[in-house]
Design a protein around this motif. Structure first.
Motif, PDB file in Angstrom:
ATOM      1  N   VAL A  18     -18.787 -53.750  77.141  1.00  0.00           N
ATOM      2  CA  VAL A  18     -17.777 -53.548  76.050  1.00  0.00           C
ATOM      3  C   VAL A  18     -18.783 -53.335  74.837  1.00  0.00           C
ATOM      4  O   VAL A  18     -19.557 -53.900  74.313  1.00  0.00           O
ATOM      5  CB  VAL A  18     -16.906 -54.889  75.788  1.00  0.00           C
ATOM      6  N   GLU A  19     -18.527 -52.143  74.064  1.00  0.00           N
ATOM      7  CA  GLU A  19     -19.556 -51.551  73.285  1.00  0.00           C
ATOM      8  C   GLU A  19     -19.056 -52.224  72.074  1.00  0.00           C
ATOM      9  O   GLU A  19     -18.095 -52.678  71.746  1.00  0.00           O
ATOM     10  CB  GLU A  19     -19.407 -50.050  73.198  1.00  0.00           C
ATOM     11  N   GLU A  20     -20.040 -52.023  70.800  1.00  0.00           N
ATOM     12  CA  GLU A  20     -19.905 -52.253  69.484  1.00  0.00           C
ATOM     13  C   GLU A  20     -18.720 -51.979  69.072  1.00  0.00           C
ATOM     14  O   GLU A  20     -18.078 -50.628  68.927  1.00  0.00           O
ATOM     15  CB  GLU A  20     -20.963 -51.731  68.528  1.00  0.00           C
ATOM     16  N   GLY A  21     -17.818 -53.010  68.232  1.00  0.00           N
ATOM     17  CA  GLY A  21     -16.405 -52.386  67.792  1.00  0.00           C
ATOM     18  C   GLY A  21     -15.305 -52.490  68.542  1.00  0.00           C
ATOM     19  O   GLY A  21     -14.138 -52.521  67.865  1.00  0.00           O
ATOM     20  N   ALA A  22     -15.766 -52.589  69.936  1.00  0.00           N
ATOM     21  CA  ALA A  22     -14.141 -52.504  70.713  1.00  0.00           C
ATOM     22  C   ALA A  22     -13.608 -53.889  70.566  1.00  0.00           C
ATOM     23  O   ALA A  22     -14.311 -54.803  70.483  1.00  0.00           O
ATOM     24  CB  ALA A  22     -14.700 -52.181  72.159  1.00  0.00           C
ATOM     25  N   VAL A  23     -12.237 -53.725  70.868  1.00  0.00           N
ATOM     26  CA  VAL A  23     -11.624 -54.969  70.810  1.00  0.00           C
ATOM     27  C   VAL A  23     -10.686 -54.874  72.063  1.00  0.00           C
ATOM     28  O   VAL A  23      -9.724 -54.079  72.531  1.00  0.00           O
ATOM     29  CB  VAL A  23     -10.347 -55.182  69.612  1.00  0.00           C
ATOM     30  N   ASP A  81     -21.209 -62.447  85.751  1.00  0.00           N
ATOM     31  CA  ASP A  81     -22.524 -62.132  85.417  1.00  0.00           C
ATOM     32  C   ASP A  81     -22.592 -60.576  85.288  1.00  0.00           C
ATOM     33  O   ASP A  81     -21.728 -60.046  85.807  1.00  0.00           O
ATOM     34  CB  ASP A  81     -23.311 -62.609  86.669  1.00  0.00           C
ATOM     35  N   GLY A  82     -23.713 -60.169  84.695  1.00  0.00           N
ATOM     36  CA  GLY A  82     -24.181 -58.783  84.655  1.00  0.00           C
ATOM     37  C   GLY A  82     -23.451 -57.897  83.589  1.00  0.00           C
ATOM     38  O   GLY A  82     -23.436 -56.771  83.638  1.00  0.00           O
ATOM     39  N   CYS A  83     -22.687 -58.582  82.736  1.00  0.00           N
ATOM     40  CA  CYS A  83     -21.765 -57.774  81.663  1.00  0.00           C
ATOM     41  C   CYS A  83     -22.736 -57.594  80.507  1.00  0.00           C
ATOM     42  O   CYS A  83     -23.565 -58.457  80.243  1.00  0.00           O
ATOM     43  CB  CYS A  83     -20.547 -58.669  81.388  1.00  0.00           C
ATOM     44  N   GLU A  84     -22.238 -56.762  79.579  1.00  0.00           N
ATOM     45  CA  GLU A  84     -22.983 -56.463  78.206  1.00  0.00           C
ATOM     46  C   GLU A  84     -21.809 -56.412  77.220  1.00  0.00           C
ATOM     47  O   GLU A  84     -20.950 -55.465  77.310  1.00  0.00           O
ATOM     48  CB  GLU A  84     -23.715 -55.141  78.132  1.00  0.00           C
ATOM     49  N   ILE A  85     -21.632 -57.358  76.420  1.00  0.00           N
ATOM     50  CA  ILE A  85     -20.529 -57.472  75.560  1.00  0.00           C
ATOM     51  C   ILE A  85     -21.030 -57.166  74.003  1.00  0.00           C
ATOM     52  O   ILE A  85     -21.681 -58.388  73.488  1.00  0.00           O
ATOM     53  CB  ILE A  85     -19.588 -58.836  75.793  1.00  0.00           C
ATOM     54  N   GLY A 140     -24.002 -59.431  72.562  1.00  0.00           N
ATOM     55  CA  GLY A 140     -24.535 -58.908  71.149  1.00  0.00           C
ATOM     56  C   GLY A 140     -24.341 -59.892  70.012  1.00  0.00           C
ATOM     57  O   GLY A 140     -23.607 -60.775  70.108  1.00  0.00           O
ATOM     58  N   PRO A 141     -24.887 -59.516  69.044  1.00  0.00           N
ATOM     59  CA  PRO A 141     -24.912 -60.314  67.810  1.00  0.00           C
ATOM     60  C   PRO A 141     -23.499 -60.319  67.128  1.00  0.00           C
ATOM     61  O   PRO A 141     -23.163 -61.389  66.508  1.00  0.00           O
ATOM     62  CB  PRO A 141     -25.807 -59.595  66.728  1.00  0.00           C
ATOM     63  N   ASN A 142     -22.658 -59.206  67.384  1.00  0.00           N
ATOM     64  CA  ASN A 142     -21.438 -59.376  66.945  1.00  0.00           C
ATOM     65  C   ASN A 142     -20.199 -59.776  67.853  1.00  0.00           C
ATOM     66  O   ASN A 142     -19.028 -59.405  67.693  1.00  0.00           O
ATOM     67  CB  ASN A 142     -20.997 -58.052  66.112  1.00  0.00           C
ATOM     68  N   ALA A 143     -20.758 -60.105  68.855  1.00  0.00           N
ATOM     69  CA  ALA A 143     -19.807 -60.332  70.020  1.00  0.00           C
ATOM     70  C   ALA A 143     -18.824 -61.536  69.772  1.00  0.00           C
ATOM     71  O   ALA A 143     -19.079 -62.602  69.172  1.00  0.00           O
ATOM     72  CB  ALA A 143     -20.666 -60.473  71.396  1.00  0.00           C
ATOM     73  N   LYS A 144     -17.560 -61.365  70.179  1.00  0.00           N
ATOM     74  CA  LYS A 144     -16.662 -62.343  69.908  1.00  0.00           C
ATOM     75  C   LYS A 144     -15.782 -62.685  71.196  1.00  0.00           C
ATOM     76  O   LYS A 144     -15.326 -61.646  71.694  1.00  0.00           O
ATOM     77  CB  LYS A 144     -15.734 -62.248  68.927  1.00  0.00           C
ATOM     78  N   ILE A 145     -15.801 -63.955  72.148  1.00  0.00           N
ATOM     79  CA  ILE A 145     -15.158 -64.124  73.255  1.00  0.00           C
ATOM     80  C   ILE A 145     -14.276 -65.348  73.009  1.00  0.00           C
ATOM     81  O   ILE A 145     -14.582 -66.357  72.359  1.00  0.00           O
ATOM     82  CB  ILE A 145     -16.396 -64.332  74.313  1.00  0.00           C
ATOM     83  N   GLU A 146     -13.030 -65.002  73.376  1.00  0.00           N
ATOM     84  CA  GLU A 146     -12.045 -66.168  73.058  1.00  0.00           C
ATOM     85  C   GLU A 146     -11.343 -66.132  74.637  1.00  0.00           C
ATOM     86  O   GLU A 146     -10.599 -65.286  75.057  1.00  0.00           O
ATOM     87  CB  GLU A 146     -11.135 -66.029  72.045  1.00  0.00           C
ATOM     88  N   ASN A 147     -11.015 -67.405  75.184  1.00  0.00           N
ATOM     89  CA  ASN A 147     -10.266 -67.698  76.494  1.00  0.00           C
ATOM     90  C   ASN A 147     -10.224 -66.697  77.429  1.00  0.00           C
ATOM     91  O   ASN A 147      -9.165 -66.158  77.655  1.00  0.00           O
ATOM     92  CB  ASN A 147      -8.741 -67.916  75.935  1.00  0.00           C
ATOM     93  N   SER A 148     -11.557 -66.443  77.840  1.00  0.00           N
ATOM     94  CA  SER A 148     -11.795 -65.187  79.086  1.00  0.00           C
ATOM     95  C   SER A 148     -12.661 -65.710  80.265  1.00  0.00           C
ATOM     96  O   SER A 148     -13.489 -66.740  79.847  1.00  0.00           O
ATOM     97  CB  SER A 148     -12.352 -64.108  78.235  1.00  0.00           C
ATOM     98  N   SER A 186     -15.392 -57.596  71.166  1.00  0.00           N
ATOM     99  CA  SER A 186     -14.310 -58.654  71.014  1.00  0.00           C
ATOM    100  C   SER A 186     -13.572 -58.657  72.256  1.00  0.00           C
ATOM    101  O   SER A 186     -13.123 -57.656  72.549  1.00  0.00           O
ATOM    102  CB  SER A 186     -13.565 -58.494  69.732  1.00  0.00           C
ATOM    103  N   VAL A 187     -13.694 -59.751  72.759  1.00  0.00           N
ATOM    104  CA  VAL A 187     -12.735 -59.942  73.917  1.00  0.00           C
ATOM    105  C   VAL A 187     -11.952 -61.201  73.980  1.00  0.00           C
ATOM    106  O   VAL A 187     -12.671 -62.213  73.626  1.00  0.00           O
ATOM    107  CB  VAL A 187     -13.599 -60.277  75.244  1.00  0.00           C
ATOM    108  N   GLU A 188     -10.497 -61.103  74.365  1.00  0.00           N
ATOM    109  CA  GLU A 188      -9.560 -62.193  74.008  1.00  0.00           C
ATOM    110  C   GLU A 188      -8.745 -62.205  75.258  1.00  0.00           C
ATOM    111  O   GLU A 188      -8.034 -61.213  75.393  1.00  0.00           O
ATOM    112  CB  GLU A 188      -8.920 -62.042  72.629  1.00  0.00           C
ATOM    113  N   ASN A 189      -8.529 -63.180  75.694  1.00  0.00           N
ATOM    114  CA  ASN A 189      -7.585 -63.581  76.754  1.00  0.00           C
ATOM    115  C   ASN A 189      -7.913 -62.566  78.112  1.00  0.00           C
ATOM    116  O   ASN A 189      -6.764 -61.491  78.493  1.00  0.00           O
ATOM    117  CB  ASN A 189      -6.251 -63.400  76.448  1.00  0.00           C
TER     118      ASN A 189
END
Length: 374
Positions: free
Chosen positions: A318-323, A299-303, A287-295, A306-309
């Protein structure tokens, strides 16, 4: 010696008590690992990469998931007219009860051994995550003249695995001079990975003798006797990436260590690929607000959050605003809007609703069973 002379046997149900929540409805071999694999993929792939063309998978209980995963063995090039992959039944000869130990399991599948043309048998459990060149093991076994060669690794002894064989003294040629079972120690030791190469006729003879005496410990009745008769050698696999899974904590730690690129490249060696059953899916949608770090993200995910480690399997949402931090989310898990998740192992189809905060700790990750709703 080459792989065509070796028959593979993989024990899919051994040491399941170590993982509890992850093995309630599946075998140890079918436990998911590293975003797209199962634990059985590692011994299966190692065997195939070394030229072994006939492999029997020994089952006991809860093997539906395992059978669905391995199927006919096509991903490992084991779907063939001659040899190939065999799912071995969980019953002993002339018995309607499931086998209770490794000796019973092998004795109950003597027919499989009798009908195989291979001269040697390579046995492996599924609780070690490793990428080992078995061709080097074959060469070492042949050069040493050993009756039995046992793969070992140096490190902390697994605490929640029963009957761990530890090599106290090994000479410069690899011969095991002294060994013991389950020593009480917190120091580094040279312990067995339960990967064993042995001549087929010798295995059959030893198993038949042990079964006739109602002996139940393979390590004590078979391996320790071979060591006492000076026929057993150790093969040191410490230079490989080896992760011994003896608890939920070690499963988490080993999984998260693969976020380190060096570890990941060492385990997933391009020269010896790890194969698995593919689930064709669309590319992951960010999504436009998705944030992925060191992960690691399959395939087939919808993020959208925010996803970290983290390690994310196929179909995770992972829905909007979820950390999400420091967590392992298995296939088709859904994390609702504005939820905060930290140090969690979520099995398949877990659904965490919006606004939920759930946290474990680095030394105590919280494990959620399959289909859990929070």
């Amino acid at each position: 010696m080459n792989g065509k002379k070796v028959l593979g046997m993989i024990f899919a149900n051994i040491h399941e008590e170590a993982l509890e929540s992850l093995t309630n409805m599946r075998t140890m071999g079918s436990v998911p690992f590293c975003s797209r694999y199962r634990l059985i993929d590692f011994p299966l792939s190692n065997m195939v990469d070394s030229g072994i063309t006939k492999i029997g998978v020994v089952t006991n209980a809860n093997f539906n998931s395992l059978m669905d995963h391995v199927g006919t063995g096509k991903p490992w090039d084991l779907s063939r007219k001659n040899d190939g992959l065999f799912i071995l039944p969980p019953y002993s000869i002339n018995s309607a009860t499931m086998w209770g130990n490794r000796i019973d399991a092998i004795y109950g599948n003597m027919g499989f051994l009798d009908q195989s043309n291979q001269e040697y048998v390579l046995m492996s459990d599924c609780y070690n995550v490793m990428n080992l060149d078995f061709e080097k093991l074959f060469e070492a076994h042949e050069n040493s003249g050993a009756a039995v060669t046992i793969v070992g690794v140096k490190g902390k002894k697994p605490k929640d695995i029963n009957s761990v064989l530890v090599f106290n003294k090994v000479d410069e040629d690899g011969k095991i001079i002294e060994a013991c079972l389950d020593p009480e120690t917190d120091e580094d030791v040279f312990y067995s990975c339960n990967i064993i190469l042995i001549k087929k006729y010798l295995l059959q003879t030893l198993i038949a003798t042990a079964h006739s005496k109602n002996e139940v410990s393979f390590q004590r009745s078979i391996l320790m006797n071979c060591i006492k008769s000076e026929k057993a050698y150790a093969y040191d696999a410490t230079d490989c990436f080896v992760g011994t899974i003896d608890s939920v904590q070690s499963y988490y730690d080993i999984s998260m260590s693969l976020l380190d690129k060096e570890n990941k490249n060492k385990l997933f060696d391009k020269e010896r690929p790890i194969y698995t059953k593919e689930r064709d899916d669309m590319p992951t949608l960010y999504g436009p607000n998705a944030k992925i770090e060191n992960s690691l993200v399959a395939d087939g995910c919808e993020i959208k959050g925010s996803v970290e480690n983290c390690i994310l399997y196929k179909g995770v949402k992972v829905e909007e605003g979820a950390v999400i931090k420091n967590s392992i989310l298995m296939q088709d898990t859904v994390i609702g809007e504005n939820s905060k998740i930290n140090y969690i192992i979520a099995d398949k189809n877990v659904n965490i609703k919006s606004g939920v905060e759930l946290s474990g700790a680095e030394n105590y990750p919280v494990s959620l069973s399959k289909d859990t709703r929070i």
